[in-house]
Design a protein around this motif. Structure first.
Motif, mmCIF file in Angstrom:
data_model
loop_
_atom_site.group_PDB
_atom_site.id
_atom_site.type_symbol
_atom_site.label_atom_id
_atom_site.label_comp_id
_atom_site.label_asym_id
_atom_site.label_seq_id
_atom_site.Cartn_x
_atom_site.Cartn_y
_atom_site.Cartn_z
ATOM 1 N N ASP A 67 0.844 -1.203 0.000
ATOM 2 C CA ASP A 67 0.000 0.000 0.000
ATOM 3 C C ASP A 67 0.880 1.254 0.000
ATOM 4 O OD1 ASP A 67 -2.337 -1.446 0.041
ATOM 5 O OD2 ASP A 67 -2.636 -1.280 2.208
ATOM 6 N N ILE A 68 1.927 1.222 0.814
ATOM 7 C CA ILE A 68 2.864 2.350 0.889
ATOM 8 C C ILE A 68 3.586 2.527 -0.446
ATOM 9 C CG2 ILE A 68 4.996 3.156 1.992
ATOM 10 C CD1 ILE A 68 3.956 1.673 4.548
ATOM 11 N N VAL A 69 4.029 1.418 -1.029
ATOM 12 C CA VAL A 69 4.692 1.468 -2.335
ATOM 13 C C VAL A 69 3.781 2.120 -3.369
ATOM 14 C CG1 VAL A 69 5.550 0.063 -4.255
ATOM 15 C CG2 VAL A 69 6.201 -0.506 -1.900
ATOM 16 N N ASP A 70 2.545 1.640 -3.470
ATOM 17 C CA ASP A 70 1.629 2.130 -4.507
ATOM 18 C C ASP A 70 1.289 3.607 -4.307
ATOM 19 O OD1 ASP A 70 1.676 -0.400 -5.548
ATOM 20 O OD2 ASP A 70 -0.279 -0.995 -4.749
ATOM 21 N N LEU A 71 1.115 4.023 -3.056
ATOM 22 C CA LEU A 71 0.778 5.422 -2.789
ATOM 23 C C LEU A 71 1.937 6.370 -3.090
ATOM 24 C CD1 LEU A 71 -1.277 5.150 0.519
ATOM 25 C CD2 LEU A 71 -2.109 5.974 -1.691
ATOM 26 N N SER A 72 3.161 5.845 -3.084
ATOM 27 C CA SER A 72 4.328 6.701 -3.330
ATOM 28 C C SER A 72 4.580 6.945 -4.803
ATOM 29 C CB SER A 72 5.586 6.057 -2.712
ATOM 30 O OG SER A 72 5.995 4.910 -3.450
ATOM 31 N N GLU A 73 3.884 6.198 -5.657
ATOM 32 C CA GLU A 73 4.110 6.299 -7.094
ATOM 33 C C GLU A 73 3.179 7.329 -7.742
ATOM 34 O OE1 GLU A 73 6.486 4.812 -8.986
ATOM 35 O OE2 GLU A 73 7.292 4.181 -7.049
ATOM 36 N N GLY A 74 3.683 8.016 -8.746
ATOM 37 C CA GLY A 74 2.861 8.950 -9.508
ATOM 38 C C GLY A 74 3.036 10.383 -9.040
ATOM 39 N N ALA A 75 3.132 11.285 -9.979
ATOM 40 C CA ALA A 75 3.385 12.693 -9.661
ATOM 41 C C ALA A 75 2.249 13.311 -8.866
ATOM 42 C CB ALA A 75 3.612 13.484 -10.948
ATOM 43 N N SER A 76 1.021 12.797 -9.040
ATOM 44 C CA SER A 76 -0.130 13.391 -8.375
ATOM 45 C C SER A 76 -0.417 12.776 -7.009
ATOM 46 C CB SER A 76 -1.373 13.247 -9.260
ATOM 47 O OG SER A 76 -1.663 11.877 -9.481
ATOM 48 N N SER A 77 0.366 11.779 -6.623
ATOM 49 C CA SER A 77 0.125 11.122 -5.342
ATOM 50 C C SER A 77 0.317 12.109 -4.201
ATOM 51 C CB SER A 77 1.070 9.929 -5.159
ATOM 52 O OG SER A 77 0.819 8.953 -6.147
ATOM 53 N N SER A 78 -0.541 12.010 -3.209
ATOM 54 C CA SER A 78 -0.512 12.945 -2.091
ATOM 55 C C SER A 78 0.311 12.397 -0.940
ATOM 56 C CB SER A 78 -1.944 13.217 -1.613
ATOM 57 O OG SER A 78 -1.938 13.902 -0.381
ATOM 58 N N ASN A 79 1.176 13.242 -0.375
ATOM 59 C CA ASN A 79 1.912 12.838 0.814
ATOM 60 C C ASN A 79 0.990 12.668 2.009
ATOM 61 O OD1 ASN A 79 4.376 12.667 -0.424
ATOM 62 N ND2 ASN A 79 5.151 14.618 0.356
ATOM 63 N N ASP A 80 -0.177 13.332 1.975
ATOM 64 C CA ASP A 80 -1.130 13.168 3.066
ATOM 65 C C ASP A 80 -1.576 11.717 3.175
ATOM 66 O OD1 ASP A 80 -0.904 15.842 3.508
ATOM 67 O OD2 ASP A 80 -2.877 16.382 2.717
ATOM 68 N N LEU A 81 -1.850 11.079 2.035
ATOM 69 C CA LEU A 81 -2.273 9.688 2.048
ATOM 70 C C LEU A 81 -1.148 8.779 2.530
ATOM 71 C CD1 LEU A 81 -4.267 9.512 -1.315
ATOM 72 C CD2 LEU A 81 -5.178 9.690 1.009
#
Length: 265
Positions: free
Chosen positions: A103-117
């Protein structure tokens, strides 16, 4: 699990990089499992039952970039009873921990990913897990490699994640720049509206209208049914964590709890 990037183009990787990666991966998974199934720890040893349930074994290497096949321990009924899981539960302790890491890996990917998540995923894992995830990401960053993962869970589902170097760096920064304050103890009164003895979690709606979601002390977890849907007074340990960028999260852990009589406030 395949390491990716220019350093692996010839299907080789320095032993120092691979050895550190496998060690940090194992420690991260075990620490995350402790946070999910027990209580996040700072320095105390991870219980042997957690370590046994999350022990990874490497069985083979294969050319991909540089790939390693790994397996979890054999599963038997005793392990399910050990963690108080529902009969017939399909995900193992190891599956849950690996899924949380992915989950952490997937949320860290992509320019639009939010650090809040990302911080919402990282904060509840506690300082010990963040320390190991930080070491894992530091090793990948320093070696200039990413990772590609295919995880086949015990019940048959398959999950695939690709961790690029920018994503690794984002998680490293959040882990390294997070700050956990020294815990303080407070007493709260209110209604205990949710209780899970499987994961050691409670939800208390306080008298001032706030809702506290907390872990429970190990000795208390097995007695949560006594307090469900009751008005209670709880001794709660509160830890504040501040991440890079100033985002703040409070972590709660219930140490003691008692039922209140109708005439108590």
């Amino acid at each position: 699990m395949a390491l990716t990037g220019a350093p692996t183009a010839q299907h080789t990787v320095p032993v120092s990089t691979l050895g550190a990666f496998l060690t940090n991966l194992q420690e991260s998974v075990s620490a995350v499992a402790q946070a999910v199934y027990g209580r996040p720890t700072t320095s105390a040893s991870i219980p042997r039952d957690i370590r046994d349930a999350t022990a990874l074994s490497a069985s083979a290497t294969y050319p991909s970039s540089f790939g390693v096949a790994m397996y979890g321990p054999p599963i038997d009924a005793d392990q399910y009873d050990l963690f108080g899981e529902l009969p017939g539960r399909l995900h193992t302790v190891l599956d849950e921990a690996v899924n949380k890491v992915l989950d952490i890996v997937d949320l860290s990917e992509g320019a639009s990913s939010s650090n809040d998540l990302l911080t919402e995923q990282l904060a509840p894992l506690g300082p010990r897990a963040l320390k190991h995830i930080s070491a894992l990401t530091a090793g990948l960053t320093d070696a200039n490699v990413g990772a590609r993962v295919t995880w086949r869970a015990h019940e048959g589902s398959v999950r695939r994640s690709n961790w690029t170097l920018p994503g690794v760096q984002r998680v490293r920064q959040l882990c390294e720049e997070s700050e956990f304050t020294e815990a303080e103890r407070i007493t709260v009164t209110g209604w205990l509206g949710t209780a899970s003895s499987f994961h050691g979690k409670v939800e208390i709606r306080t008298d001032n209208g706030d809702t506290i979601r907390a872990n429970t002390d190990e000795e208390l977890t097995g007695r949560l049914d006594l307090y469900f849907n009751k008005r209670v007074s709880a001794e709660v340990k509160v830890t504040r964590v501040v991440f890079a960028g100033g985002r703040e999260r409070r972590l709660y852990s219930v140490l003691n709890i008692r039922k209140l009589q109708d005439d108590e406030t």
